[in-house]
Design a protein around this motif. Structure first.
Motif, mmCIF file in Angstrom:
data_model
loop_
_atom_site.group_PDB
_atom_site.id
_atom_site.type_symbol
_atom_site.label_atom_id
_atom_site.label_comp_id
_atom_site.label_asym_id
_atom_site.label_seq_id
_atom_site.Cartn_x
_atom_site.Cartn_y
_atom_site.Cartn_z
ATOM 1 N N LEU A 121 -24.771 -26.886 -47.326
ATOM 2 C CA LEU A 121 -25.207 -28.191 -46.792
ATOM 3 C C LEU A 121 -24.222 -28.669 -45.733
ATOM 4 N N GLY A 122 -23.984 -27.804 -44.721
ATOM 5 C CA GLY A 122 -23.110 -28.171 -43.617
ATOM 6 C C GLY A 122 -23.873 -28.949 -42.559
ATOM 7 N N ALA A 123 -23.347 -28.915 -41.330
ATOM 8 C CA ALA A 123 -23.959 -29.658 -40.221
ATOM 9 C C ALA A 123 -25.428 -29.269 -40.041
ATOM 10 N N MET A 124 -25.755 -28.015 -40.314
ATOM 11 C CA MET A 124 -27.143 -27.546 -40.164
ATOM 12 C C MET A 124 -27.919 -27.651 -41.477
ATOM 13 N N ASN B 128 -23.868 -26.899 -52.845
ATOM 14 C CA ASN B 128 -22.862 -26.763 -51.801
ATOM 15 C C ASN B 128 -21.502 -26.601 -52.460
ATOM 16 N N ARG B 129 -20.686 -25.721 -51.860
ATOM 17 C CA ARG B 129 -19.346 -25.459 -52.425
ATOM 18 C C ARG B 129 -18.575 -26.768 -52.617
ATOM 19 N N THR B 130 -18.570 -27.629 -51.599
ATOM 20 C CA THR B 130 -17.955 -28.959 -51.724
ATOM 21 C C THR B 130 -19.060 -29.867 -52.269
ATOM 22 N N ARG C 61 -21.202 -33.132 -51.063
ATOM 23 C CA ARG C 61 -22.181 -33.063 -49.964
ATOM 24 C C ARG C 61 -23.615 -32.943 -50.490
ATOM 25 N N VAL D 219 -24.653 -20.598 -44.481
ATOM 26 C CA VAL D 219 -23.211 -20.830 -44.564
ATOM 27 C C VAL D 219 -22.567 -20.233 -43.308
ATOM 28 N N SER D 220 -21.221 -20.128 -43.283
ATOM 29 C CA SER D 220 -20.554 -19.922 -41.994
ATOM 30 C C SER D 220 -20.623 -18.488 -41.448
ATOM 31 N N ASP E 7 -18.896 -15.202 -46.172
ATOM 32 C CA ASP E 7 -19.431 -16.365 -46.887
ATOM 33 C C ASP E 7 -20.865 -16.102 -47.360
ATOM 34 N N THR F 185 -25.794 -17.301 -39.065
ATOM 35 C CA THR F 185 -25.671 -16.297 -37.999
ATOM 36 C C THR F 185 -24.636 -15.270 -38.436
ATOM 37 N N VAL G 154 -31.057 -19.601 -36.637
ATOM 38 C CA VAL G 154 -31.669 -20.739 -35.950
ATOM 39 C C VAL G 154 -30.923 -21.084 -34.673
ATOM 40 N N PHE H 98 -21.866 -27.825 -32.253
ATOM 41 C CA PHE H 98 -21.598 -26.474 -32.768
ATOM 42 C C PHE H 98 -20.103 -26.187 -32.602
ATOM 43 N N LYS H 99 -19.429 -25.955 -33.727
ATOM 44 C CA LYS H 99 -17.972 -25.826 -33.679
ATOM 45 C C LYS H 99 -17.529 -24.637 -32.815
ATOM 46 N N LYS I 62 -16.972 -17.003 -33.548
ATOM 47 C CA LYS I 62 -17.459 -16.029 -34.541
ATOM 48 C C LYS I 62 -18.715 -15.315 -34.018
HETATM 49 P P1 NAP Z 1 -20.595 -26.056 -41.110
HETATM 50 O O1 NAP Z 1 -20.989 -27.447 -40.791
HETATM 51 O O2 NAP Z 1 -19.183 -25.633 -40.877
HETATM 52 O O3 NAP Z 1 -20.997 -25.782 -42.635
HETATM 53 C C1 NAP Z 1 -20.720 -24.547 -43.239
HETATM 54 C C2 NAP Z 1 -21.378 -24.526 -44.593
HETATM 55 O O4 NAP Z 1 -21.114 -23.254 -45.205
HETATM 56 C C3 NAP Z 1 -20.808 -25.588 -45.543
HETATM 57 O O5 NAP Z 1 -21.853 -26.001 -46.406
HETATM 58 C C4 NAP Z 1 -19.746 -24.792 -46.299
HETATM 59 O O6 NAP Z 1 -19.417 -25.348 -47.550
HETATM 60 C C5 NAP Z 1 -20.481 -23.485 -46.478
HETATM 61 N N1 NAP Z 1 -19.582 -22.372 -46.735
HETATM 62 C C6 NAP Z 1 -18.747 -21.750 -45.854
HETATM 63 N N2 NAP Z 1 -18.089 -20.751 -46.462
HETATM 64 C C7 NAP Z 1 -18.522 -20.723 -47.743
HETATM 65 C C8 NAP Z 1 -18.224 -19.898 -48.856
HETATM 66 N N3 NAP Z 1 -17.343 -18.889 -48.755
HETATM 67 N N4 NAP Z 1 -18.844 -20.164 -50.026
HETATM 68 C C9 NAP Z 1 -19.746 -21.172 -50.131
HETATM 69 N N5 NAP Z 1 -20.078 -21.987 -49.107
HETATM 70 C C10 NAP Z 1 -19.472 -21.753 -47.926
HETATM 71 O O7 NAP Z 1 -21.480 -24.977 -40.322
HETATM 72 P P2 NAP Z 1 -22.933 -25.174 -39.663
HETATM 73 O O8 NAP Z 1 -22.747 -25.705 -38.296
HETATM 74 O O9 NAP Z 1 -23.832 -25.826 -40.631
HETATM 75 O O10 NAP Z 1 -23.332 -23.624 -39.489
HETATM 76 C C11 NAP Z 1 -23.862 -22.851 -40.552
HETATM 77 C C12 NAP Z 1 -24.416 -21.563 -39.975
HETATM 78 O O11 NAP Z 1 -25.429 -21.881 -39.007
HETATM 79 C C13 NAP Z 1 -23.375 -20.709 -39.243
HETATM 80 O O12 NAP Z 1 -23.623 -19.343 -39.438
HETATM 81 C C14 NAP Z 1 -23.584 -21.089 -37.790
HETATM 82 O O13 NAP Z 1 -23.155 -20.075 -36.904
HETATM 83 C C15 NAP Z 1 -25.093 -21.315 -37.745
HETATM 84 N N6 NAP Z 1 -25.569 -22.228 -36.693
HETATM 85 C C16 NAP Z 1 -24.925 -23.412 -36.448
HETATM 86 C C17 NAP Z 1 -25.418 -24.247 -35.425
HETATM 87 C C18 NAP Z 1 -24.737 -25.550 -35.062
HETATM 88 O O14 NAP Z 1 -24.992 -26.078 -33.953
HETATM 89 N N7 NAP Z 1 -23.909 -26.136 -35.894
HETATM 90 C C19 NAP Z 1 -26.535 -23.867 -34.691
HETATM 91 C C20 NAP Z 1 -27.174 -22.680 -34.992
HETATM 92 C C21 NAP Z 1 -26.684 -21.860 -35.997
HETATM 93 P P3 NAP Z 1 -18.308 -26.508 -47.650
HETATM 94 O O15 NAP Z 1 -19.040 -27.797 -47.390
HETATM 95 O O16 NAP Z 1 -17.783 -26.409 -49.022
HETATM 96 O O17 NAP Z 1 -17.258 -26.222 -46.608
#
Ligand code: NAP
Length: 298
Positions: free
Chosen positions: A16-19, A38-40, A43, A72-73, A77, A103, A128, A239-240, A246
């Protein structure tokens, strides 16, 4: 929006991160029964308030699910939440479907599919594009890879989260399309940063310049969404840098196997590394403008 049987499949949603958080909200809004993890753990709370159930681990979330979605990331993960000791495969029943929307590149997707197959679980990759704003308004582009029947089974859920949903080929093909997307996206936001610096040094009004460009051949999502953030130094959200780095690492890993030079991608990786070294790893990709500002300081 129903599956072939006329009812919406029960969904487990992990990450349950940014996406993931807004994507899960959209599933709830569309009427799906969703169990989140979600790990944390805190959220999960806004999702629970919106009607989701919560579970203490990915395995627990998957126990009664028909479809399990993960986002997830990075590669380790995804492996952990799907294949790890408390992973989805320890809860999901045989015959059910995992949809990974992270991704991770085609090679990793095929490896995860292999692990799923050993548990008699089906798998599709469905990364996505569209950022957190696209996740919020359910306008994501979703690029899937897998068997046609599995894609069809996931389609009602995918359509609740995205506007453009396409099956690109077998498992890994969605990830392949996403890597292409990342090369074009990163090239574009670096060009926007470089163009903005030129506009600034030429004495133009940066906002007016981007507004007029948005209506012409160089107009793009990056010009419309990221240029205003670059101009206003609004580096939070989006997007970080760390995740974009990565993705380009995944591009190069896959391109190296094909013997592809990818000169632009290799150069952009340097800009991302420079932005991260300046303290922007957790900031959005719009913060890459800081690299041009430093290079252009006189
Ligand atoms: P984010 O905000 O950093 O969130 C990452 C999520 O993954 C959090 O829920 C985190 O949990 C969880 N996570 C990471 N490592 C983990 C592990 N080892 N075990 C369990 N949970 C874990 O990232 P995001 O932006 O949502 O991106 C998620 C994916 O979508 C990535 O692959 C990214 O490349 C892709 N994506 C992102 C975007 C964008 O604009 N942000 C666009 C397209 C695709 P915690 O809350 O506990 O840290």
């Amino acid at each position: 929006m129903t599956d072939a049987g006329g009812t919406l499949p029960a969904i487990a949603f992990v990450g349950l991160g940014a996406m993931g958080a807004p994507m899960a909200q959209n599933l709830l809004r569309a009427g799906f029964a969703v169990t989140v993890h979600n790990r944390t753990r805190h959220r999960e709370e806004p999702l629970v308030e919106a009607g989701a159930s919560r579970a203490s681990s990915p395995a627990e979330a998957a126990r009664d699910a028909e479809i399990c979605i993960t986002i997830v990331s990075d590669v380790p993960d995804v492996e952990e939440v799907i294949c790890g000791p408390e992973g989805v495969l320890n809860g999901l029943r045989a015959g059910r479907l995992v949809v990974d929307m992270s991704t991770i590149g085609p090679k990793a997707a095929r490896a995860v599919q292999h692990s799923c197959a050993q548990s008699n679980v089906r798998f599709i990759d469905a990364p996505v594009s569209g950022g957190p704003s696209g996740a919020q308004d359910a306008s994501l582009a979703i690029m899937a890879g897998g068997a046609e029947a599995d894609f069809q089974e996931a389609l009602s859920a995918l359509r609740a989260m995205g506007k453009t949903v396409a099956l690109m080929g077998p498992v890994g093909a969605g990830q392949a399309a996403k890597l292409v997307n990342q090369v074009i996206g990163a090239g574009t936001f670096c060009a926007v940063a470089e163009g903005l610096m030129l506009a600034r040094k030429l004495g133009l009004d940066e906002t007016q310049t981007m507004d007029v460009i948005a209506g012409g051949a160089a107009g793009s999502w990056m010009v419309e969404r990221l240029a205003p953030k670059m101009i206003g130094h609004d580096f939070e959200g989006g997007f970080k840098i760390e995740l974009q780095a990565k993705d380009l690492r995944l591009v190069i890993e896959n391109a190296d196997e094909l013997g592809l030079p990818m000169p632009l991608t290799r150069m952009i990786r340097q800009f991302l590394a420079a932005a991260a070294a300046e303290g922007h790893a957790q900031h959005g990709t719009q913060s890459v403008i800081s690299v041009w500002e430093r290079l252009s300081a006189s």
